[in-house]
Design a protein around this motif. Structure first.
Motif, mmCIF file in Angstrom:
data_model
loop_
_atom_site.group_PDB
_atom_site.id
_atom_site.type_symbol
_atom_site.label_atom_id
_atom_site.label_comp_id
_atom_site.label_asym_id
_atom_site.label_seq_id
_atom_site.Cartn_x
_atom_site.Cartn_y
_atom_site.Cartn_z
ATOM 1 N N PHE A 1 23.384 43.279 40.586
ATOM 2 C CA PHE A 1 24.791 42.858 40.474
ATOM 3 C C PHE A 1 25.250 42.932 39.020
ATOM 4 O O PHE A 1 26.356 43.399 38.736
ATOM 5 N N LEU A 2 24.410 42.480 38.121
ATOM 6 C CA LEU A 2 24.789 42.359 36.715
ATOM 7 C C LEU A 2 25.137 43.708 36.096
ATOM 8 O O LEU A 2 26.133 43.830 35.365
ATOM 9 N N PHE A 3 24.364 44.731 36.404
ATOM 10 C CA PHE A 3 24.539 46.023 35.739
ATOM 11 C C PHE A 3 25.255 47.070 36.595
ATOM 12 O O PHE A 3 25.801 48.030 36.045
ATOM 13 N N TYR A 4 25.232 46.903 37.923
ATOM 14 C CA TYR A 4 25.806 47.935 38.773
ATOM 15 C C TYR A 4 27.044 47.488 39.552
ATOM 16 O O TYR A 4 27.859 48.329 39.951
ATOM 17 N N ALA A 5 27.181 46.187 39.798
ATOM 18 C CA ALA A 5 28.347 45.708 40.543
ATOM 19 C C ALA A 5 28.772 44.335 40.025
ATOM 20 O O ALA A 5 28.809 43.356 40.772
ATOM 21 N N PRO A 6 29.108 44.237 38.721
ATOM 22 C CA PRO A 6 29.387 42.919 38.135
ATOM 23 C C PRO A 6 30.638 42.232 38.671
ATOM 24 O O PRO A 6 30.765 41.018 38.555
ATOM 25 N N ASN A 7 31.546 43.007 39.258
ATOM 26 C CA ASN A 7 32.784 42.416 39.775
ATOM 27 C C ASN A 7 32.835 42.369 41.303
ATOM 28 O O ASN A 7 33.872 42.038 41.876
ATOM 29 N N ALA A 8 31.706 42.712 41.940
ATOM 30 C CA ALA A 8 31.689 42.787 43.404
ATOM 31 C C ALA A 8 31.956 41.441 44.058
ATOM 32 O O ALA A 8 32.548 41.377 45.143
ATOM 33 N N LEU A 9 31.531 40.357 43.421
ATOM 34 C CA LEU A 9 31.668 39.028 44.016
ATOM 35 C C LEU A 9 32.910 38.285 43.507
ATOM 36 O O LEU A 9 33.132 37.137 43.862
ATOM 37 N N GLY A 10 33.705 38.937 42.664
ATOM 38 C CA GLY A 10 34.925 38.323 42.140
ATOM 39 C C GLY A 10 36.163 38.856 42.837
ATOM 40 O O GLY A 10 36.090 39.586 43.825
ATOM 41 N N HIS A 11 37.325 38.492 42.314
ATOM 42 C CA HIS A 11 38.593 38.931 42.883
ATOM 43 C C HIS A 11 39.359 39.724 41.835
ATOM 44 O O HIS A 11 39.513 39.272 40.691
ATOM 45 N N PRO A 12 39.863 40.925 42.188
ATOM 46 C CA PRO A 12 40.549 41.771 41.192
ATOM 47 C C PRO A 12 41.787 41.125 40.586
ATOM 48 O O PRO A 12 42.154 41.442 39.450
ATOM 49 N N ASP A 13 42.446 40.207 41.324
ATOM 50 C CA ASP A 13 43.658 39.559 40.800
ATOM 51 C C ASP A 13 43.381 38.713 39.573
ATOM 52 O O ASP A 13 44.307 38.379 38.829
ATOM 53 N N ASN A 14 42.112 38.357 39.349
ATOM 54 C CA ASN A 14 41.807 37.531 38.193
ATOM 55 C C ASN A 14 41.753 38.337 36.898
ATOM 56 O O ASN A 14 41.533 37.772 35.830
ATOM 57 N N TYR A 15 41.955 39.646 37.010
ATOM 58 C CA TYR A 15 42.114 40.478 35.814
ATOM 59 C C TYR A 15 43.589 40.696 35.485
ATOM 60 O O TYR A 15 43.936 41.518 34.647
ATOM 61 N N ILE A 16 44.444 39.937 36.159
ATOM 62 C CA ILE A 16 45.885 39.905 35.858
ATOM 63 C C ILE A 16 46.187 38.546 35.234
ATOM 64 O O ILE A 16 45.798 37.517 35.786
ATOM 65 N N PRO A 17 46.850 38.505 34.057
ATOM 66 C CA PRO A 17 47.156 37.202 33.434
ATOM 67 C C PRO A 17 47.938 36.296 34.364
ATOM 68 O O PRO A 17 48.764 36.753 35.171
ATOM 69 N N ALA A 18 47.664 34.988 34.296
ATOM 70 C CA ALA A 18 48.332 34.012 35.162
ATOM 71 C C ALA A 18 49.840 34.063 34.973
ATOM 72 O O ALA A 18 50.344 34.095 33.848
ATOM 73 N N ASP A 19 50.552 34.086 36.088
ATOM 74 C CA ASP A 19 52.018 34.114 36.074
ATOM 75 C C ASP A 19 52.530 33.105 37.101
ATOM 76 O O ASP A 19 52.453 33.362 38.307
ATOM 77 N N PRO A 20 53.052 31.966 36.654
ATOM 78 C CA PRO A 20 53.544 30.948 37.592
ATOM 79 C C PRO A 20 54.716 31.418 38.452
ATOM 80 O O PRO A 20 55.018 30.792 39.467
#
Length: 422
Positions: A260-279
């Motif tokens: 996971f660490l080297f080949y799929a580090p974002n597999a268990l996360g959510h892509p929206d968290n790479y967008i800055p928070a917008d209320p």
């Protein structure tokens, strides 16, 4: 508890230190040849030590990340990006911490399921079980607060949704929400509170882990047969037999972690968290981390009020009922030593219970899937059925099976069972 040989050393320095501060004797008696463990422990018992390793990884990487993180809503997201891009090996430390949380929960979930299968919550190990559940609750709180810190879209809206749940509590709910927020919305005071607690709680977890191990060493470890180790050949020294076994488990775990660490580090996360928070922009779907999904599914499955029939009087609104069900699904486990009425610990000798145990595992997998889906179509109904079975399993099935189940005969001793198997 049976003890092995006392600590001895030929080093004058070690002996001098140990006479004044018996740290070496403590290690010898807890993790060395001085601690005798049942001779038949299998690899499912590795996950306790693996969970401890995960905690160490989380604390070490968390301390390093805290040196570079800025707990301010205007700079938090950028500080995480700076860690990833500019700090030496920052990407590795950040990915180790993020994926390490998932590894921690995987180890703990398997550790809990092993306890359920082999009856490790039964007397005289009730306190071990309850301290383990306290660790689990602290882990959930720590992980939730850590998920908020990157201050991405899912961080912000996840914090907003989850903290708002406390407003369903009568009388004091709104005060609790205001206290958590530090104001009247999720903002900078909230981020500061969560960062402070996220840094503190792992050390609290470490303290409870010490109590957990201490409580374990009083009655000794349970074993796959679920019978007490009494005979002369029933126990063996923890070192070297189980230290080697744990070392092998650590090697396999690190390979799994590294994938996971080297080949799929974002597999268990959510892509929206790479967008800055917008209320001002609500995500299409607000989803927590995967290890919260079964309980999130239980929360969302309750869409009905409880009230007086044929009237408009509502006694328990759906929101409060969902919150009670979610928290109750975890708190219910504290009563498990008394809900399970069977005198036999291990599922190896409980054929009917073994079937229902796997029903529970399948149910948890289904709830995990439901928690990640949008609450539309057939999924709310599937979630409601899964929630109903979860509570029926602990409140009805387990007490009833203990009374009516025909169990298999238990072996006379661990040693005889091992010799017969060999």
């Amino acid at each position: 508890m049976a003890h092995g040989p006392a600590f001895e050393t030929n080093s004058a320095v070690v002996k001098w230190i140990d006479d004044r501060l018996p740290i070496f004797s403590l290690i010898h008696g807890s993790l060395g040849a001085g601690y005798l463990a049942p001779r038949n422990l299998n690899y499912w018992w590795n996950f306790g030590s693996l969970a401890g390793l995960c905690l160490v990884i989380q604390i070490v990487t968390g301390v390093v990340l805290a040196m570079h993180y800025t707990p301010n809503t205007l700079m938090a997201f950028d500080s995480v990006e700076r860690i990833m891009r500019d700090v030496n090996y920052g990407w590795l430390i950040r990915y180790m911490h993020a994926n390490g949380a998932s590894m921690f929960f995987i180890a703990v979930y398997i550790h809990i399921l092993r306890g359920l299968y082999y009856g490790s919550y039964k007397a005289p190990r009730e306190m071990i079980w309850m301290l383990g559940l306290v660790i689990f609750l602290l882990m959930m709180a720590t992980a939730f607060m850590g998920y908020v810190l990157p201050w991405g879209q899912m961080s912000f809206w996840g914090a907003t949704v989850i903290t708002n749940l406390f407003s369903a509590i009568p009388v004091v709910g709104d005060y609790i929400v205001t206290l958590l927020w530090g104001g009247f919305s999720v903002d900078n005071p909230t981020l500061n509170r969560f960062f402070s607690l996220h840094f503190l709680l792992p050390f609290v977890i470490a303290g409870v882990v010490i109590l957990h191990i201490w409580a374990l060493h009083l009655p000794g470890s349970n074993n796959p047969l679920g019978i007490d180790a009494k005979g002369k050949g029933d126990k063996i020294p923890f070192h070297p037999y189980y230290t080697v076994k744990d070392a092998f488990g650590v090697g396999v775990f690190l390979i799994f972690f590294s994938l996971f660490l080297f080949y799929a580090p974002n597999a268990l996360g959510h892509p929206d968290n790479y967008i800055p928070a917008d209320p001002m922009v609500t995500p299409d779907s607000i989803v927590p981390e995967w290890y919260f999904l079964p309980f999130y599914a239980i929360l969302r499955s309750i869409t009905f009020d409880i009230g007086i029939p044929f009237t408009d009087i509502v006694i328990i609104p759906a929101k409060l009922l969902g919150v009670l069900a979610m928290f109750g699904s975890i708190l219910l486990l504290f009563a498990l030593p008394w809900l399970d009425t069977s005198k036999v610990r291990s599922a190896k000798f409980r054929p009917t219970y073994r079937i229902f145990f796997w029903f529970l595992v399948i149910d948890m997998v289904i709830l995990t899937i439901v928690g990640g889906k949008k609450p539309e179509g057939i999924w709310p109904l599937v979630g409601l059925i899964g929630t109903a079975y979860y509570f029926l399993h602990f409140l009805v099935v387990m007490p009833l099976l203990g009374k009516i189940e025909q169990t298999l005969p238990l072996p006379e001793s661990i040693a005889k069972a091992c010799v017969k198997k060999a």
